[in-house]
Design a protein around this motif. Structure first.
Motif, short mmCIF file in Angstrom:
data_model
loop_
_atom_site.label_atom_id
_atom_site.label_comp_id
_atom_site.label_asym_id
_atom_site.label_seq_id
_atom_site.Cartn_x
_atom_site.Cartn_y
_atom_site.Cartn_z
N LEU A 231 53.25 -9.76 -11.91
CA LEU A 231 52.11 -10.44 -11.29
C LEU A 231 52.02 -10.18 -9.79
O LEU A 231 51.04 -10.52 -9.15
CB LEU A 231 52.18 -11.95 -11.56
CG LEU A 231 51.89 -12.33 -13.02
CD1 LEU A 231 52.18 -13.81 -13.27
CD2 LEU A 231 50.44 -12.00 -13.39
N GLY A 232 53.05 -9.55 -9.22
CA GLY A 232 52.98 -9.16 -7.82
C GLY A 232 51.95 -8.06 -7.57
O GLY A 232 51.42 -7.95 -6.46
N ILE A 233 51.66 -7.28 -8.61
CA ILE A 233 50.75 -6.15 -8.41
C ILE A 233 49.68 -6.07 -9.51
O ILE A 233 48.66 -5.41 -9.36
CB ILE A 233 51.53 -4.82 -8.30
CG1 ILE A 233 50.65 -3.68 -7.79
CG2 ILE A 233 52.22 -4.44 -9.61
CD1 ILE A 233 50.14 -3.88 -6.39
N VAL A 234 49.91 -6.80 -10.61
CA VAL A 234 48.94 -6.76 -11.71
C VAL A 234 48.02 -7.98 -11.62
O VAL A 234 48.47 -9.09 -11.35
CB VAL A 234 49.67 -6.76 -13.08
CG1 VAL A 234 48.66 -6.82 -14.22
CG2 VAL A 234 50.55 -5.53 -13.21
#
Lengths: 499, 441
Positions: B244-247
């Motif tokens: 969830l840091g990048i998606v």
């Protein structure tokens, strides 16, 4: 209103308590508590890899420095009461000392960093810990087999009741009901419902025990089992447990024991010997794994042989001194959790068991029961004992004598905070009239001095109830915060911070 | 026994005060025929040193110093030392569930922060205080969807972790809840056409995992459309929270169940980890588990309490939304501290590193073997198909102190010699190159 008199409080005085906002309120762009290691592979362009799935930003997530995090959580921690600070007499919760060696051994590299999909030959140490703990727990309970998979007591209950269900399914019997005494913890009926059973309440007799005649009348071939806590939530041992077991077994039913109160039995008597077919343990109660402000727990389920085929898959097996998992369990109820349970709690519980040995386990039980009876003796003239049966590891009073002045169990609990104690369990079990239960479990971990301070505090509060009830009704006076507006919290829930 | 704070004299004095002469008088309620006369058959009492030695030996019987290229539902990330320093404070780890708000504000505020951060990460509006883990969380999500829709069927993707699917089947076996599994398309994502066909007007929820068991990101928005078109809810499981840091968060979902083990929680042979369930505000009264709410005390000071407890077993008994009581409090605190440490930019930076490692590994492996589902986006896991049985490859890699990917044959026989590999920031380029060579066979 006259000023509150706190001059008779012996255990505590007030000290500075730091204020602290939410972590989000300390955040500002550019602060950081991390530095990433150098990347040894080429950087990538997220957008070209993820396309439309790339995330723009992590709005609202904090940006703070490392030291602010240390201060933030250290300050928050000082607002908590904890067993490390003093007696925590929550009935049926068994708040005992959490040994530090348990925390050391669980962090050993091989245990903390082991992947659950390591092939068994590379994980013998972890499997040996589970096997040794399993053997100890089976012996302590007097049962035939065990699963360590359930993650908490309620999870263990679910597993146990599903085992009962599978047992009858396998016999082709469709039983619809589970009997539950009116003194039971709320997880019992909630569990039975989750497992597709209708809950039928079983009333207690005037001693707070199972009414044998009522049980005989309610027990029939439609009843799969009885969920019994023993000692029950009043801290009373069901002395006619063998009759209860016989009544069930005669009609083909099974006896489930909620082991929440096992701290009264270990080393003195074994549930398997008195007719229990299936039971769960709470390792975070009896076996001292820390409660952690609400978990993690662990709820192993011990069973008699006739339930063994139905245990959650996989089960631990040993062949030629080598341990492994058996997944080929056609009659299993299935898995109740990924992997093998809260392994870290298994490690701690075994460390506790090894630190005690058979003599220590027995002494622990004796001290726990002695402490509860000592409190009972010293308070029974100022608080009503709604049931007169002998107490085991906990004692349940009622607020009847104080309620005459408008002071209820919840109020006494709040005043106890001023006296430096965590409150007992309030308003439970429900069989105490007027929801007035005062349920006290000191555990073995309290020295006599701490018990005497507790007794003194409870007696002072009983006196205040007669002389200055207002002091109690407005308590706590010395905590960081006063009583909370729970009504508004319920009506207009604020469940997260917003920028 | 060194944990017991009483001398024999103390015990005798206390016994005298309650009018007893022998401790066994207090055990009179036990029927005599069942009383234990001798010692339990458990190991003798050990010293602290003996205990440490015992567990050290067990620890050394484990493979511990190897590089893990194995994820499959549990992920090896760096754990900042601050975490253990803070959770080792007795005020946190020796406290009970925060029933008495006035002396539990520390735990309560920390959980409130946890709930907030989970919402921000997942794109949901409310999150609970925790569930045991994602596997039981998926089951709770399915049951919650049944309550919300009044429907009783569940459709679940075969790309959801096989053990999580198994747990859901166990949990729901007495709920008269038919379960349909939907396969995957060529890109390793749920087959949308098959999904559409599997949903009926009785379907309560569609359950997917993203990144899924193959490491592939599901097209959450497209799945949501298919589900919502037929009035079913969408439950999204997230086993690798760091993604969830990048998606993009699965905001189109109705219920998100996240495993937060990646956030500073030791792999620990499978537990304790920490699950959390998040949803839209309108669904809050059907949520399982504890919720912490903000309020004020009598003096108007901000404070926090357990709230909306009329959903729970101690009030509702057999009508409760779940039987859960003790959850994973301290592990939720671990995740909270971790999220504070990395925060807004660090989670992104760390996620980018994982993305880079996996992209590099995927291309390195691709030179020597077949990377499956290569077209779809992924985070830090990928599936490699080899000539050899992956178990043989993994055995070879042990010489290089590398634990290889998870063979998939048990669950996905149609994939042949395939394994799911993982490259987090803890895996070095050198190990990736070594492993990539080994898969050549």
């Amino acid at each position: 209103m006259s000023p509150v008199d706190n001059s008779r409080i012996k255990k505590v005085r007030q000290h500075i308590s730091q204020n602290e906002g939410l972590i989000f309120e300390k955040s500002s762009p550019g602060k950081a508590a991390y530095r990433l290691s150098a990347l040894d592979v080429p950087e990538v362009d997220a957008e070209s890899l993820l396309g439309a799935q790339v995330r723009d930003d992590l709005d609202g997530m904090p940006e703070v420095s490392e030291f602010e995090i240390i201060r933030h959580f250290t300050r928050l921690s000082t607002w908590n009461y904890a067993i490390d600070l003093g007696m925590y007499p929550l009935g049926s919760c068994t708040m005992k000392y959490n040994a530090r060696v348990n925390e050391v051994v669980v962090r050993m590299d091989g245990l903390a960093n082991a992947h659950p999909y390591l092939p068994p030959e590379m994980a013998q140490g972890a499997l040996r810990i589970m096997k040794t703990l399993a053997d100890c727990l089976i012996e302590i309970c007097g049962m035939d087999a065990i699963t360590l998979q359930p993650a908490a007591g309620a999870h263990g209950e679910m597993t146990g009741i599903m085992l009962i269900h599978a047992y009858f399914d396998n016999k082709g019997e469709k039983r619809k009901k589970i009997l539950i005494p009116d003194s039971a913890h709320g997880t019992n009926p909630a569990t039975a419902a989750m497992c597709g059973y209708t809950v039928e309440n079983l009333r207690s007799n005037d001693q707070g025990m199972v009414d044998i005649e009522a049980l005989a009348a309610q027990m029939n071939e439609d009843v799969a089992g009885l969920m019994l806590t023993n000692p029950n939530t009043l801290g009373v041992f069901e002395t006619e447990i063998h009759k209860i077991a016989d009544l069930l077994h005669t009609k083909g039913g099974l006896l489930y024991m909620d082991g929440a109160n096992m701290n009264a039995l270990v080393g003195k008597v074994r549930p398997g010997d008195f007719g229990v077919d299936v039971m769960h343990l709470n390792l975070h109660k009896t076996f001292s794994t820390p409660h952690g402000g609400g978990g993690p727990g662990s709820g192993p389920v011990a069973i008699k042989k006739h339930l063994e085929p139905f245990l959650p898959s996989p089960i631990l097996i040993e062949k030629g001194g080598k341990l492994s998992f058996d997944y080929n369990r056609p009659k299993s109820i299935g898995r109740v959790k990924a992997w093998y349970g809260n392994f870290g709690m298994h490690v701690r519980a075994l460390a506790y068991t090894l630190a005690n040995g058979p003599d220590g386990l027995r002494q622990t039980t004796e001290d726990a029961v002695l402490n509860a009876n000592y409190i009972r003796e010293k308070l029974k003239d100022v608080y009503e004992l709604p049931f007169n049966a002998p107490s085991m590891h906990e004692v349940v009073f009622s607020h009847k004598l104080q309620a005459a002045k408008g002071v209820k169990t919840g109020d006494i609990a709040k005043r106890l905070i001023d006296y430096g104690f965590h409150p007992y369990t309030t308003a439970f079990p429900l069989v105490v009239a007027d929801h007035g239960a005062i349920m006290i479990e000191p555990t073995e971990s309290e020295p006599k001095e701490e018990l005497d301070l507790f007794i003194d505090a409870m007696r002072e509060i009983a006196r205040e109830a007669q002389e200055s009830p207002e002091t109690i009704l407005t308590a706590p006076h010395t905590a960081r915060v006063k009583r909370m507006d729970e009504t508004t919290a319920n009506r207009k829930p604020i469940l997260r911070w917003k920028p | 026994m060194r944990y017991l704070p009483k001398s024999q004299a103390d015990r005798e004095a206390m016994l005298r005060e309650i009018g007893k002469t022998h401790i066994d008088e207090l055990f009179a309620p036990f029927p005599p025929e069942y009383r234990l006369r001798g010692d339990l058959n458990v190991p003798r009492q050990m010293s602290e040193e003996e205990i440490v030695t015992y567990f050290k030996q067990r620890s050394e019987e484990m493979v511990a110093d190897h590089t893990l290229m194995l994820g499959a539902g549990v992920y090896h990330h760096y754990r900042p030392v601050v975490i253990d320093a803070l959770i080792s404070r007795g005020e946190f780890f020796t406290a009970y569930t925060p029933y008495q708000a006035e002396i539990a504000q520390g735990t309560l505020q920390a959980v409130f922060e946890f709930q907030t951060m989970v919402c921000q990460l997942t794109g949901m509006e409310v999150a609970n205080a925790s569930l045991y883990d994602i596997s039981t969380g998926i089951a709770e999500g399915a049951l919650m969807a049944m309550r919300l829709t009044g429907r009783n069927e569940t459709v679940i993707a075969r790309t959801v972790h096989p053990e999580h699917r198994e747990v859901m089947r166990t949990y729901t076996q007495h709920q008269a809840m038919p379960i349909r599994e939907v396969g995957y398309a060529e890109d390793g994502r749920i087959d949308l056409k098959a999904l559409d066909a599997a949903i009926s007007d009785k379907t309560a929820s569609v359950i997917i995992q993203s990144p899924n068991f193959f490491g592939t990101l599901e097209d959450v928005a497209a799945v949501a459309d298919v589900a919502h078109n037929k009035g079913a809810l969408l439950v999204v499981g997230i086993a690798e929270a760091l993604s969830l840091g990048i998606v993009k968060p699965p905001s189109e979902a109705d219920i998100v169940v996240m495993e937060a083990q990646s956030f500073g929680v030791p792999i620990g042979f499978g537990g304790p980890h920490v699950g959390v369930l998040a949803t839209k505000e309108k669904n809050v009264r059907q949520m399982p588990g504890r919720l912490i709410g903000q309020t004020v005390d009598k003096d108007g000071h901000r404070g926090f309490v357990l709230t909306l407890s009329t959903r729970e077993q101690h009030i509702r008994r057999e009508k409760a939304t779940s039987n859960i009581c003790t959850n994973q409090g301290l592990i939720a605190l671990v995740a909270t501290i971790y999220m504070c440490i990395y925060g807004r930019r660090g989670l992104r930076g760390l996620a980018m590193q994982n993305l880079a490692k996996a992209a590099y590994a995927k291309s390195a492996f691709g030179k020597n073997a077949k990377v499956l589902f290569n077209e779809a986006p992924r985070f830090n896991e990928f599936v490699v198909q080899t000539k050899e049985d992956p178990k043989v490859i993994n055995r070879r890699l042990l010489d290089h102190k590398i634990i290889g990917g998870l063979p998939l044959k048990n669950w996905y026989p149609e994939l042949g010699n395939a394994a799911v590999w993982c490259a987090t920031e803890m895996v070095g380029k050198e190990q990736i190159d070594t492993a990539a060579k080994a898969v050549r066979g």
